[in-house]
Design a protein around this motif. Structure first.
Motif, PDB file in Angstrom:
ATOM      1  N   GLY A  91      98.456  82.744  91.105  1.00 25.59           N
ATOM      2  CA  GLY A  91      98.802  82.917  89.639  1.00 25.59           C
ATOM      3  C   GLY A  91      97.443  82.744  88.622  1.00 25.59           C
ATOM      4  N   ALA A  92      96.939  81.676  88.852  1.00 32.18           N
ATOM      5  CA  ALA A  92      95.639  81.504  88.140  1.00 32.18           C
ATOM      6  C   ALA A  92      94.459  82.539  88.507  1.00 32.18           C
ATOM      7  N   GLY A  93      94.344  82.842  89.650  1.00 34.76           N
ATOM      8  CA  GLY A  93      93.364  83.764  90.151  1.00 34.76           C
ATOM      9  C   GLY A  93      93.468  85.180  89.502  1.00 34.76           C
ATOM     10  N   ILE A  94      94.702  85.457  89.751  1.00 35.63           N
ATOM     11  CA  ILE A  94      95.008  86.866  89.079  1.00 35.63           C
ATOM     12  C   ILE A  94      94.906  86.872  87.624  1.00 35.63           C
ATOM     13  N   ALA A  95      95.460  85.715  86.938  1.00 36.80           N
ATOM     14  CA  ALA A  95      95.397  85.619  85.666  1.00 36.80           C
ATOM     15  C   ALA A  95      93.868  85.926  85.236  1.00 36.80           C
TER      16      ALA A  95
END
Length: 479
Positions: free
Chosen positions: A420-424
């Motif tokens: 989630g953090a990486g895609i964000a």
């Protein structure tokens, strides 16, 4: 009201006093489990500021508990298969309570990572021992309700945690929230004195030592090799999910995967491909649900600018939706079947994912309502997972089979906040990232369960044991 003589109970009111006591004790244990486990997500931004961490590094602290869950599910599940569901449940509660309290004393990133791993060890054991304890204490015709009602405790625990966050953290700081984790230890004293053992386990396994998973895992000729295998898998997972593997991430992944397969072969014999298929199902389920559950507080604070009170209110609505969904799913599944209910709930949840993360901070009331509905259908439907998984294993290996497959699959929860953090970071928004993960993986899980992939694999291998409901009676038991 009681059931007619000779007829098994079909409603909660018809259960015996012992069956009700078993349920409420397990429900309370799982509520406290949910309270302790979710605390890290509430104070992630405060911890990041205190320890000087960026969002991606801080998110690995959520993943820390998942690193140890596979071992907790395996070891405490084996204890439950050998010595009974009740002692395994007590050991699990002690583990996550002590681990949570120690988090309040953490002095840096790695100490907090280690204490969170202890929480994960206990949570895994609590899931498998509580679920098997309640299922095997209740009539078979009510077991979807047994697990659905039981898992409703977890979101209630998260709601209590959110309310505690609002009261405690602004005045005392994030550490005091973890000190409250010692409270569940008192429950252990009650459980040890007051609870009977699960009837089905006593009837089919009892004091036998030759048929349980402990005999497969802890036999003299396997102890040393399994200890070495455990150390190798644990080291690989810590390196992976602390972002310390560097260029060796691929090797760590292979070591972990090979270790899981070797343990599955020991536990399940010819059924090991079925076990691996269930792990994959749960992995995908965590990838659709845990980005929302773990990063929702961060999204509300960082993207929408909500204060502690607003975050607490949002999580309360989401938690109540989760709890209501678990109960409704259990009732529906006892009527129309586990798999149809599961798939239907997932498909309905897609109607709410996109609107939730499209709203801005001005649409507060609508956001609360949509969060309730989304969690009721997406997270709430997971109340059926213990019944769905448990049907693939006989009583003699159900606790370890359920605990191991579920908690290996739960590594999707370790990947989820990182994903989630990486895609964000790559697409420019946490809300968009959560939408992408939730929508795509929900469809994947609906397809796996709807097409009954694990049972199809078992039948392709010619496996139809009489003591495994899902494989023995495909027309009914795999519904």
């Amino acid at each position: 009201m009681t059931a007619a003589p000779g007829r098994p109970p079909s409603t909660f009111r018809q259960l015996s006093g012992g069956q009700k006591k078993a349920f409420f004790a397990a429900w309370l244990g799982y509520l406290l489990d949910g309270f302790d486990f979710i605390l890290i997500t509430l104070v992630l931004t405060e911890i990041a500021d205190d320890f000087g961490l960026d969002l991606t590094t801080a998110a690995t602290l959520i993943s820390a508990a998942f690193v140890s869950r596979w071992l907790g599910g395996l070891a405490l599940g084996a204890v439950g298969d050998r010595f009974g569901r009740k002692p395994a449940m007590i050991l699990a509660i002690l583990a996550f309570s002590v681990g949570s309290a120690l988090c309040g004393f953490a002095w840096d990133y790695w100490s907090l990572f280690a204490f969170r791993a202890l929480v994960g060890l206990g949570m895994a054991g609590e899931y498998s021992s509580s679920a098997t304890y309640v299922m095997e204490s209740w009539p078979k015709r009510m077991r979807n309700r047994a697990t659905g009602f039981l898992l409703s405790a977890y979101p209630i625990g998260t709601v209590l945690a959110a309310l505690s966050y609002e009261v405690i953290v602004p005045g005392l700081g994030w550490r005091w929230l973890f000190y409250a984790g010692l409270v569940p230890i008192a429950l252990c004293l009650y459980l040890r004195r007051a609870l009977p053992e699960a009837e089905e386990w006593k009837k089919e396994v009892g004091g036998r030592t030759d048929v349980t998973t402990s005999s497969a895992l802890f036999s003299p000729e396997r102890r040393l090799s399994n200890l070495l295998l455990t150390a190798a898998v644990s080291t690989a997972l810590v390196l992976l999910f602390s972002n310390s593997a560097g260029g060796w991430a691929w090797l760590c992944s292979l070591v972990a995967l090979a270790g899981f397969v070797l343990f599955a072969v020991q536990l399940a014999g010819r059924m090991w491909p079925v076990m691996i298929a269930i792990m994959a199902t749960v992995f995908c389920a965590f990838l659709y649900s845990w980005p929302v559950q773990s990063l929702l507080p961060t999204y509300l604070k960082a993207d929408l600018g909500f204060d502690e009170a607003a975050v607490s209110t949002a999580l309360t609505w989401a938690g109540l939706g989760y709890a209501a969904g678990c109960c409704l799913a259990g009732i529906a599944a006892d009527r129309i079947g586990t798999r149809p209910t599961y798939v239907l709930g997932l498909l309905i949840s897609l109607c709410f994912v996109f609107p939730v993360f499209a709203l801005d901070a001005s649409s507060i009331l609508l956001l609360w309502v949509l969060l309730f509905a989304m969690q009721a259908t997406s997270q709430g439907i997971s109340g059926l997972l213990p019944k769905y998984i448990g049907d693939h294993f006989p009583v003699r290996m159900r606790a370890a089979g359920l605990g191991f497959t579920y908690n290996v699959g739960a590594l999707g929860g370790a990947v989820a906040p990182l994903a989630g953090a990486g895609i964000a970071e790559s697409i420019g928004g946490l809300g968009q990232a959560l939408t992408v993960l939730a929508a795509t993986l929900t469809i994947a899980v609906a397809l796996i369960i709807g097409l009954n992939i694990p049972v199809r694999i078992g039948h392709a291998l010619g496996i139809r044991p009489d003591d495994v409901p899902a494989l023995a009676t495909p027309e009914k038991g795999t519904r």
